[in-house]
Write an enzyme that holds these catalytic residues in place. Structure first.
Site, mmCIF file in Angstrom:
data_model
loop_
_atom_site.group_PDB
_atom_site.id
_atom_site.type_symbol
_atom_site.label_atom_id
_atom_site.label_comp_id
_atom_site.label_asym_id
_atom_site.label_seq_id
_atom_site.Cartn_x
_atom_site.Cartn_y
_atom_site.Cartn_z
ATOM 1 N N SER A 253 0.831 -1.199 0.000
ATOM 2 C CA SER A 253 0.000 0.000 0.000
ATOM 3 C C SER A 253 0.866 1.251 0.000
ATOM 4 O O SER A 253 1.970 1.260 0.535
ATOM 5 C CB SER A 253 -0.886 0.006 1.235
ATOM 6 O OG SER A 253 -0.072 0.079 2.387
ATOM 7 N N LYS A 254 0.311 2.274 -0.603
ATOM 8 C CA LYS A 254 1.002 3.568 -0.706
ATOM 9 C C LYS A 254 1.422 4.122 0.638
ATOM 10 O O LYS A 254 2.384 4.840 0.749
ATOM 11 C CB LYS A 254 0.011 4.588 -1.268
ATOM 12 C CG LYS A 254 0.042 4.746 -2.743
ATOM 13 C CD LYS A 254 -0.765 5.970 -3.083
ATOM 14 C CE LYS A 254 -1.330 5.820 -4.464
ATOM 15 N NZ LYS A 254 -2.340 6.784 -4.777
ATOM 16 N N ARG A 255 0.609 3.842 1.654
ATOM 17 C CA ARG A 255 0.874 4.431 2.967
ATOM 18 C C ARG A 255 2.187 3.884 3.545
ATOM 19 O O ARG A 255 2.890 4.556 4.275
ATOM 20 C CB ARG A 255 -0.291 4.123 3.905
ATOM 21 C CG ARG A 255 -0.272 4.925 5.173
ATOM 22 C CD ARG A 255 -1.674 5.258 5.629
ATOM 23 N NE ARG A 255 -2.436 4.044 5.928
ATOM 24 C CZ ARG A 255 -2.694 3.620 7.145
ATOM 25 N NH1 ARG A 255 -2.246 4.287 8.189
ATOM 26 N NH2 ARG A 255 -3.407 2.537 7.344
ATOM 27 N N LYS A 256 2.503 2.630 3.181
ATOM 28 C CA LYS A 256 3.690 2.019 3.790
ATOM 29 C C LYS A 256 4.868 1.906 2.837
ATOM 30 O O LYS A 256 5.987 1.645 3.258
ATOM 31 C CB LYS A 256 3.323 0.633 4.317
ATOM 32 C CG LYS A 256 2.252 0.752 5.389
ATOM 33 C CD LYS A 256 1.987 -0.548 6.079
ATOM 34 C CE LYS A 256 0.905 -0.335 7.134
ATOM 35 N NZ LYS A 256 0.116 -1.514 7.375
#
Ligand code: GLU
Length: 504
Positions: A253-256
């Site tokens: 995911s983009k967040r990680k």
């Protein structure tokens, strides 16, 4: 025997994703290993979310990686066009066959009825899905409704009982109960196909022999196979690859992790190293060697060597591999050339110079001022964000809101970015100066620099996003609870467009 033909079928609804490159790589290797063809098809059935820019970015990113295709929207081919939005006539012709054989039916249910049905099913804790209401309509009733111009969709019939059993090249037998499968909409009320319908029709007409795709599509496969059966077509072989994962094993995911291929290009990774790393995702060379070229991978490719344990996309490992490529594959001259090509792209330099010229007195002033245009993440800590009006939480929120604003932009010119920031300042009732302060620090690492709006436009969304996310983490990070609250507030401010906010 049927010729091997594989495809990558990206939807141009966002940044070019590393997952797309990973699937493209395995499709390409498989096709080449069998002397077949690897093709590219653009699946732009979602007209609201698809954009020409995203399509171009995806094509550029795959080309940068060297994952070339032999048929596609840019080069044509025997089965052109390769963009679904240009193939509507085919879908309209094919759906008639299913309506005639009554494998598909028109559904006139209103959004309200479907919503009520959903609420009822949720209350009863029963399976959520269409209840077949319109299957009861007589041919006359349907004809009357059509002549009255009533809006409708076309759905596929699904068997009421039993299981769909199919063979996955990697996973063996997969069994899914038909009861879990919804009566999928095939044609939307605007007459355009959904992904499922267009995908199957195109795979058939483009003579795709093997569908190698991510495991998130396993649950769609029964619908696809049923469509092949309804049409009386030979289905392709299905193979669902394991999803890429973050280091904590959650779905990439983009967040990680940065997920956009553009990020890896802009950060100065070598395409050969990125492709090599993607090749290590769930796959190993027979001799276990970790550094290998695309050519070597293709030569020793064997799909049965793919392991299903979720492959972890670990940027630290990629860094190590990229470093090895830099040291072992580039002599000093090649290094110099590639570095100059990466750093001093004429169009980038041309945009930076006017910003610097206003501020420098000697050339020695240039490097310190311009360094952040050529760097990755700035060296910052939370104290840099101290501000008389903004708490750490305020700064985190501002940064997250700005990021959402930027991600929703269609263009990335300075004026687009400025308008987005001014709009946000107004809705938040904050002075633009204050709003831009945490952004300055996040982007340049300093509290003053060249205009941050211009700088962001030059740096591009991928690097900007990475720096904003990094700044947020330096400021303590956003907890799940805070993320929910931020998202609610952002939506209430009326700032969220139809496009999904990317919180993942
Ligand atoms: N358009 C789909 C995607 O974006 C393709 C899925 C498939 O390969 O069937 O991933």
């Amino acid at each position: 025997m049927q010729k091997v033909r594989t495809r990558i079928a990206p939807s141009p609804t966002g940044d070019p994703h590393v997952g797309t490159a990973y699937i493209a790589l395995f499709n390409r290797c498989f096709a080449q290993q069998h002397g077949g063809e690897f093709i590219l098809r653009i699946e732009d059935t979602d007209q609201v979310r698809s954009s020409a820019k995203s399509e171009q970015d995806i094509l550029n990113a795959l080309k940068w990686l060297g994952l070339s295709w032999s048929e596609g929207p840019d080069i044509g081919g025997e089965f052109a066009p390769y963009r679904q939005s240009e193939r509507s006539a085919l879908y309209s012709a094919e759906i008639l066959k299913l309506l005639e054989s009554q494998h598909a039916f028109r559904c006139f249910c209103t959004a309200e009825r479907l919503q009520d049905l959903r609420v009822k099913q949720m209350g009863e804790k029963s399976t959520i899905g269409y209840d077949g209401h319109c299957l009861q309509l007589s041919a006359e009733e349907v004809a009357n409704k059509i002549s009255r111009g009533e809006e409708h969709v076309i759905r596929m019939r699904i068997p009421e009982a039993g299981d769909c059993v199919f063979n996955d090249l990697l996973r063996g037998e997969i069994r899914i109960a038909w009861q879990q499968i919804d009566m999928q909409i095939l044609i939307k009320s605007d007459g355009l196909p959904t992904y499922h319908f267009a995908n199957v029709v195109d795979d058939h007409h483009m003579r795709i022999s093997h569908v190698i795709r991510g495991e998130e599509w396993i649950n769609s496969t029964p619908k696809h196979l049923l469509l092949y059966q309804y049409f009386g077509w030979e289905p392709p072989v299905y193979c669902h690859m394991p999803l890429l994962r973050n280091t904590d094993k959650s779905k990439l995911s983009k967040r990680k992790n940065p997920t956009s291929i553009g990020y890896y290009r802009d950060m100065g990774y070598l395409p050969e190293a990125v492709v090599n790393y993607l090749g290590m995702m769930g796959w190993t060379m027979p001799d276990g060697q970790e550094k290998f070229t695309l050519k070597e991978m293709t030569a020793s490719f064997d799909l049965s060597r793919v392991s299903l344990g979720g492959p972890v996309f670990d940027v630290t490992k990629l860094d190590w591999l990229n470093g090895k490529y830099i040291r072992e594959n580039l002599n000093d001259e090649q290094f110099a050339n590639l570095f100059a090509e990466w750093a001093f792209k004429p169009e980038k330099v041309a945009r930076i110079i006017p910003l610097l010229k206003e501020r420098v007195e000697r050339f020695t002033d240039v490097a310190p001022l311009a360094a952040f245009f050529f760097a990755g993440l700035p060296e910052i800590d939370a104290t840099r964000f101290e501000h008389k009006k903004l708490s750490q939480e305020d700064s985190r929120k501002i940064l997250q809101f700005i990021l959402w604003q930027l991600e929703q932009l269609r263009g990335f010119d300075r004026d687009d970015i400025e308008a987005a920031c001014l709009g946000l300042a107004e809705t938040l009732n904050t002075k633009i100066r204050d709003l831009l302060f945490p952004l300055f620090v996040a982007i340049s690492g300093k509290s003053t620099s060249t205009s941050v709006i211009d700088s962001i436009s030059i740096l591009g969304l991928d690097i900007t996003r990475a720096r904003i996310r990094y700044a947020i983490s330096v400021l303590g990070g956003i907890s799940n609870k805070e993320a929910k609250a931020f998202e609610k507030e952002f939506r209430e401010l009326g700032q969220a467009s139809d496009k999904q906010l990317t919180n993942d």
